[in-house]
Write a protein that holds these residues in place. Structure first.
Motif, PDB file in Angstrom:
ATOM      1  N   PRO A  41       0.814  -1.230   0.000  1.00  0.00           N
ATOM      2  CA  PRO A  41       0.000   0.000   0.000  1.00  0.00           C
ATOM      3  C   PRO A  41       0.841   1.272   0.000  1.00  0.00           C
ATOM      4  N   ILE A  44       2.015   1.770  -3.501  1.00  0.00           N
ATOM      5  CA  ILE A  44       0.904   2.253  -4.344  1.00  0.00           C
ATOM      6  C   ILE A  44       0.688   3.744  -4.091  1.00  0.00           C
ATOM      7  N   PHE A  45       0.732   4.131  -2.810  1.00  0.00           N
ATOM      8  CA  PHE A  45       0.532   5.544  -2.448  1.00  0.00           C
ATOM      9  C   PHE A  45       1.603   6.414  -3.108  1.00  0.00           C
ATOM     10  N   ALA A  48       1.162   6.626  -6.958  1.00  0.00           N
ATOM     11  CA  ALA A  48       0.036   7.483  -7.360  1.00  0.00           C
ATOM     12  C   ALA A  48       0.341   8.954  -7.090  1.00  0.00           C
ATOM     13  N   PHE A  49       0.968   9.206  -5.932  1.00  0.00           N
ATOM     14  CA  PHE A  49       1.296  10.589  -5.557  1.00  0.00           C
ATOM     15  C   PHE A  49       2.277  11.205  -6.568  1.00  0.00           C
ATOM     16  N   ALA A  72      -4.511   7.549 -12.355  1.00  0.00           N
ATOM     17  CA  ALA A  72      -3.735   6.933 -11.269  1.00  0.00           C
ATOM     18  C   ALA A  72      -4.557   5.848 -10.572  1.00  0.00           C
ATOM     19  N   ALA A  73      -5.860   6.122 -10.378  1.00  0.00           N
ATOM     20  CA  ALA A  73      -6.734   5.133  -9.720  1.00  0.00           C
ATOM     21  C   ALA A  73      -6.820   3.855 -10.557  1.00  0.00           C
ATOM     22  N   SER A  76      -3.595   1.967 -10.351  1.00  0.00           N
ATOM     23  CA  SER A  76      -3.409   1.283  -9.057  1.00  0.00           C
ATOM     24  C   SER A  76      -4.217  -0.020  -9.010  1.00  0.00           C
ATOM     25  N   LEU A  77      -5.424   0.003  -9.602  1.00  0.00           N
ATOM     26  CA  LEU A  77      -6.233  -1.224  -9.653  1.00  0.00           C
ATOM     27  C   LEU A  77      -5.529  -2.287 -10.505  1.00  0.00           C
ATOM     28  N   ALA A  80      -2.588  -3.639  -8.603  1.00  0.00           N
ATOM     29  CA  ALA A  80      -3.026  -4.569  -7.549  1.00  0.00           C
ATOM     30  C   ALA A  80      -3.343  -5.939  -8.137  1.00  0.00           C
TER      31      ALA A  80
ATOM     32  N   SER B  10      -2.522  15.695  -5.278  1.00  0.00           N
ATOM     33  CA  SER B  10      -1.649  14.521  -5.416  1.00  0.00           C
ATOM     34  C   SER B  10      -1.776  13.623  -4.190  1.00  0.00           C
ATOM     35  N   GLY B  14      -3.062   9.833  -4.027  1.00  0.00           N
ATOM     36  CA  GLY B  14      -2.309   8.773  -3.345  1.00  0.00           C
ATOM     37  C   GLY B  14      -3.201   7.978  -2.417  1.00  0.00           C
ATOM     38  N   CYS B  17      -5.838   5.939  -4.410  1.00  0.00           N
ATOM     39  CA  CYS B  17      -5.237   4.775  -5.081  1.00  0.00           C
ATOM     40  C   CYS B  17      -4.848   3.703  -4.075  1.00  0.00           C
ATOM     41  N   THR B  18      -4.326   4.122  -2.911  1.00  0.00           N
ATOM     42  CA  THR B  18      -3.981   3.145  -1.872  1.00  0.00           C
ATOM     43  C   THR B  18      -5.221   2.379  -1.449  1.00  0.00           C
TER      44      THR B  18
END
Lengths: 87, 340
Positions: A41, A44-45, A48-49, A72-73, A76-77, A80, B10, B14, B17-18
């Protein structure tokens, strides 16, 4: 206190989502066999950031930040799902 | 767009997405799916409560709002912690698995082991090696540990001459727990009690079964003692390897917090002690002073609940929980107890 509905919804969502996020993170750490998997996680954070932040410098994306957040979402999927297939 | 706003968005990305990524990963793992779902429902309730409080406390001073919201967060964190602990216990106690490799190997060895299947349960039987096919003989009904499945166990027994006493003059039967091996259903404390009766029915339904010896190890001791305590079960001998007095002892051996109301957080509380007084057949308990999973004190506590006149307690030294079946002292004690 601000009285608009959007503010109320945001406040309630922040509380619920923060708890959800913390729970998922603790679940990950409890059930992971190695620290590397437990830290997924966090990776992933960071991914995405950094992606959203860098895309914010692109002229088109600068005015369409919600587009880069959605991208980004989705990424991330996808990440995963790939991680699930690998572990 | 300002730098501050870009940073804020951002960070939001994050977090989002997490949440999505780790949430999806958790839902894709079957053993954690229930926990993740329970957490999701808890957080949905928290969202509803928070929204309600926002409306109710509209116009109130911060002296009232701050403590109320703090209390909500504390209660929500406690609720989620309880959900995690309860479900973590489940995944700690049960490890359902199907060993395809062992299953296929056993299927090819048709003369040595026979597959049993009835009433949604599935397992294996090793026919007695030195008894003529249709002659009545005793049956050892085995209740395995939480990590055992019938195919692998039966294969290990057949491949180890040291364990041949388990099927030399009697049949050896191991039926998988619900959700283990090819058995259907979901494993739980009550499902294990029901399973014990159904496994016994399978054993006595065989034409060659003359008497039933119950042999159990670790997790299997709970359903085994429950079965022996039942009037409808005619058990000739009960052999308990590394038994526990109560399911709570297993949890308290990890973290000693499951007492009083906190006992409700343990998903497996099997009160073996409460069945012990109804056991009338001879009992042999074998426990190790060095068992790191089930402390010997728990086995002794169970011994004290059993009728002392026909109960024998054997202590072995230097044996860890997963090493019983490769320990010479244990095997000698088992040979004597089972009569092999």
């Amino acid at each position: 206190m601000r009285t608009d509905l959007r503010y109320k919804l945001t406040l309630a969502a922040i509380i619920a989502v923060s708890i959800l996020l913390l729970s998922f993170l603790s679940l990950f750490l409890m059930f992971s066999s190695t620290l590397l998997i437990g830290l997924i996680p966090v990776f992933i954070f960071l991914g995405a950031f950094i992606l959203t932040f860098i895309l914010g410098f692109v002229p088109f994306m600068k005015d369409h930040m919600w587009l880069s957040i959605s991208a980004a979402a989705l990424l991330s999927l996808l990440a995963a799902y790939i991680i699930h297939l690998l572990i | 767009m300002t730098f501050g706003k870009r940073l804020k968005l951002s960070l939001l990305a994050g977090c989002l997405c997490t949440l999505l990524g780790s949430g999806l990963l958790l839902f894709l793992i079957p053993s954690i799916r229930t926990t993740a779902l329970a957490i999701l429902i808890t957080c949905a309730v928290v969202f509803g409560l928070a929204l309600l409080l926002v409306f109710l406390l509209e116009g109130k001073s911060s002296k009232i709002r701050v403590p109320v919201f703090t209390a909500l967060v504390v209660v929500a964190v406690l609720a989620v912690s309880c959900v995690i602990i309860y479900n973590f216990g489940n995944s700690m106690v049960y490890h359902p698995a199907f060993d395809e490799e062992a299953y296929e190997e056993l299927t090819e060895m048709k003369s040595s082991a026979v597959e049993l299947s009835a009433d949604g349960l599935s397992g294996w039987r090793i026919p007695a090696a030195s008894v003529v096919d249709d002659k009545p003989r005793s049956v050892i009904l085995y209740f395995g540990g939480n990590g055992e499945n019938s195919a692998r166990k039966v294969l290990n027994i057949l491949n180890n001459d040291e364990l041949s006493f388990l099927y030399d003059r009697c049949d050896f039967i191991f039926i998988d727990y619900p959700s283990y091996g090819l058995s259907e259903g979901t494993v739980s404390e009550s499902a294990l009690r029901d399973y014990a009766l159904r496994a016994y029915d399978i054993a006595v339904s065989l034409d060659t079964t003359a008497s039933v010896t119950v042999f159990s190890y670790s997790l299997g001791n709970g359903p085994a003692v429950y079965l022996a305590s039942r009037e409808e079960a005619d058990i000739s001998n009960l052999v308990l390897l590394a038994p526990y007095n109560s399911g709570l002892d297993l949890f308290n051996n990890y973290v000693d917090i499951f007492h009083g109301p906190f006992a409700l957080l343990a998903s497996y509380r099997m009160p073996v002690y409460s069945y012990a007084s109804d056991v009338t057949c001879p009992v042999t308990i074998i426990a190790s002073a060095d068992d790191e999973i089930i402390p010997i004190e728990s086995s002794r506590a169970l011994f004290s609940e059993l009728s002392q006149s026909n109960c024998n307690f054997i202590t072995v030294e230097g044996v860890l929980h997963n090493d019983f079946m490769s320990d010479e002292q244990t095997l000698n004690s088992l040979r004597t107890a089972i009569g092999g």
